[in-house]
Design a protein around this motif. Structure first.
Motif, PDB file in Angstrom:
ATOM      1  N   GLY A 111       0.778  -1.232   0.000  1.00 18.06           N
ATOM      2  CA  GLY A 111       0.000   0.000   0.000  1.00 18.06           C
ATOM      3  C   GLY A 111       0.805   1.276   0.000  1.00 18.06           C
ATOM      4  O   GLY A 111       0.262   2.359   0.214  1.00 18.06           O
ATOM      5  N   GLY A 112       2.104   1.201  -0.270  1.00 16.05           N
ATOM      6  CA  GLY A 112       2.891   2.423  -0.437  1.00 16.05           C
ATOM      7  C   GLY A 112       4.146   2.434   0.394  1.00 16.05           C
ATOM      8  O   GLY A 112       4.447   1.493   1.132  1.00 16.05           O
ATOM      9  N   GLY A 113       4.872   3.540   0.262  1.00 15.63           N
ATOM     10  CA  GLY A 113       6.127   3.683   0.991  1.00 15.63           C
ATOM     11  C   GLY A 113       6.930   4.839   0.424  1.00 15.63           C
ATOM     12  O   GLY A 113       6.432   5.626  -0.388  1.00 15.63           O
ATOM     13  N   ALA A 114       8.180   4.910   0.844  1.00 14.60           N
ATOM     14  CA  ALA A 114       9.055   5.992   0.374  1.00 14.60           C
ATOM     15  C   ALA A 114      10.471   5.459   0.204  1.00 14.60           C
ATOM     16  O   ALA A 114      10.955   4.679   1.017  1.00 14.60           O
ATOM     17  CB  ALA A 114       9.046   7.158   1.355  1.00 14.60           C
ATOM     18  N   ILE A 115      11.104   5.906  -0.880  1.00 15.74           N
ATOM     19  CA  ILE A 115      12.480   5.519  -1.201  1.00 15.74           C
ATOM     20  C   ILE A 115      13.316   6.786  -1.288  1.00 15.74           C
ATOM     21  O   ILE A 115      12.891   7.785  -1.887  1.00 15.74           O
ATOM     22  CB  ILE A 115      12.531   4.763  -2.549  1.00 15.74           C
ATOM     23  N   VAL A 116      14.504   6.751  -0.683  1.00 14.55           N
ATOM     24  CA  VAL A 116      15.469   7.845  -0.833  1.00 14.55           C
ATOM     25  C   VAL A 116      16.781   7.252  -1.334  1.00 14.55           C
ATOM     26  O   VAL A 116      17.353   6.358  -0.699  1.00 14.55           O
ATOM     27  CB  VAL A 116      15.709   8.598   0.488  1.00 14.55           C
TER      28      VAL A 116
END
Ligand code: NAP
Length: 258
Positions: free
Chosen positions: A144-149
């Motif tokens: 259901g989503g997330g964040a990548i750096v």
């Protein structure tokens, strides 16, 4: 001291769970600790330095976070899969990824660079980043989503002539894959951004054969000093946070005016 592969006891499903590659030293270690302070549980990888990994794991746990450290090479598909499998099994659903592991090889003009150095820099900095992004994209699309750096470099836009054009090119690729993936994964609720550090005080300079570089190469900069790893960790933490909920496809330059 606990071995770095041991997670601590506590589990809270509301806490973000973030994978950091190359978390044993430098920017990766500072990022692990900063994210732990901000409430993330951490799974990080390292290549060789088990004592440094133990130190990072201890500092993450001292900040109240669960932590698992996994020895492995980001350029290896099997190692990347094992890192994410271990994070999921021991901590839970991964919500964040920091692609930090990176190498420069020795300082050299391209004409004098060995093919083994060129291949290794591209394998770790580009293939490794892509392998981790691919696994995160697969998992986060389902969860259901997330964040990548992604950790890029100011070198991506400077080109680094006479120093490491090959490394600069690898970080240019990181910037490009960041933009492309942000567009590809936006509909899945996954934000993808990068941080481009300038010259930061870490062991990477000694490894490339120029231990004094943080001092000698920054005197002419607007801020006339090298950066600290913690100053990069702060930018990473912001990009992973809900304060950056409308930021995707951007490269945040943290380079003292470089
Ligand atoms: P560093 O001090 O040399 O630390 C590198 C870390 O990455 C260590 O934890 C190391 O593990 C790990 N690592 C290296 N190769 C790996 C691999 N193949 N697989 C898994 N882990 C690996 O480097 P740093 O200066 O913190 O750099 C971190 C990132 O910032 C890199 O992507 C670098 O290109 C970027 N960057 C750094 C600067 C700078 O001035 N420092 C500037 C711009 C961008 P071990 O401890 O086990 O060796």
């Amino acid at each position: 001291m606990s071995r770095p592969s041991e997670p601590s006891e506590r589990s809270d499903p509301s806490r973000p769970i973030t994978v950091v590659t190359g978390g044993s030293r430098g920017i990766g270690a500072a990022t692990c600790v900063r994210l732990a302070v901000e409430g993330h549980d951490i799974a990080f990888s390292y290549l060789n330095d088990i004592l440094a990994a133990e130190d990072t794991a201890a500092r993450v746990r001292a900040a109240g976070a669960r932590c698992v450290a996994v020895r492995g090479d980001t350029a290896s598909e099997a190692d990347v899969e094992r890192l994410f499998d271990t994070a999921a099994a021991e901590l839970g659903t991964v919500t964040g990824l920091v692609n930090n592991a990176g190498v420069t090889g020795p300082i050299t003009r391209l004409a004098d660079a060995g093919t083994d150095v060129l291949r290794r820099v591209l394998d770790v900095n580009v293939l490794g980043c892509l392998l981790c992004c691919r696994r995160a994209a697969r998992d986060m699309a389902v969860s259901g989503g997330g964040a990548i750096v992604n950790i890029s470099s100011a070198a991506a836009t400077l080109g680094s002539p006479g120093t490491y054009v090959h490394y600069a090119a690898s970080k240019g690729a990181v910037d490009t894959l960041t933009v492309g993936l942000s567009k590809e994964l936006g509909p899945d609720g996954i934000r993808v951004n990068a941080v481009a550090p300038g010259i930061i005080k870490t062991d990477i300079h000694a490894a490339m054969g120029a231990p004094d570089r943080p001092t000698t190469a920054t005197a002419h900069l607007p801020m006339a000093r090298p950066g600290e790893a913690e100053e990069i960790a702060g930018a990473v933490a912001w990009l992973l946070s809900s304060d950056a909920s409308y930021a995707t496809g951007t490269v945040v330059r943290v380079a003292g005016g470089m």
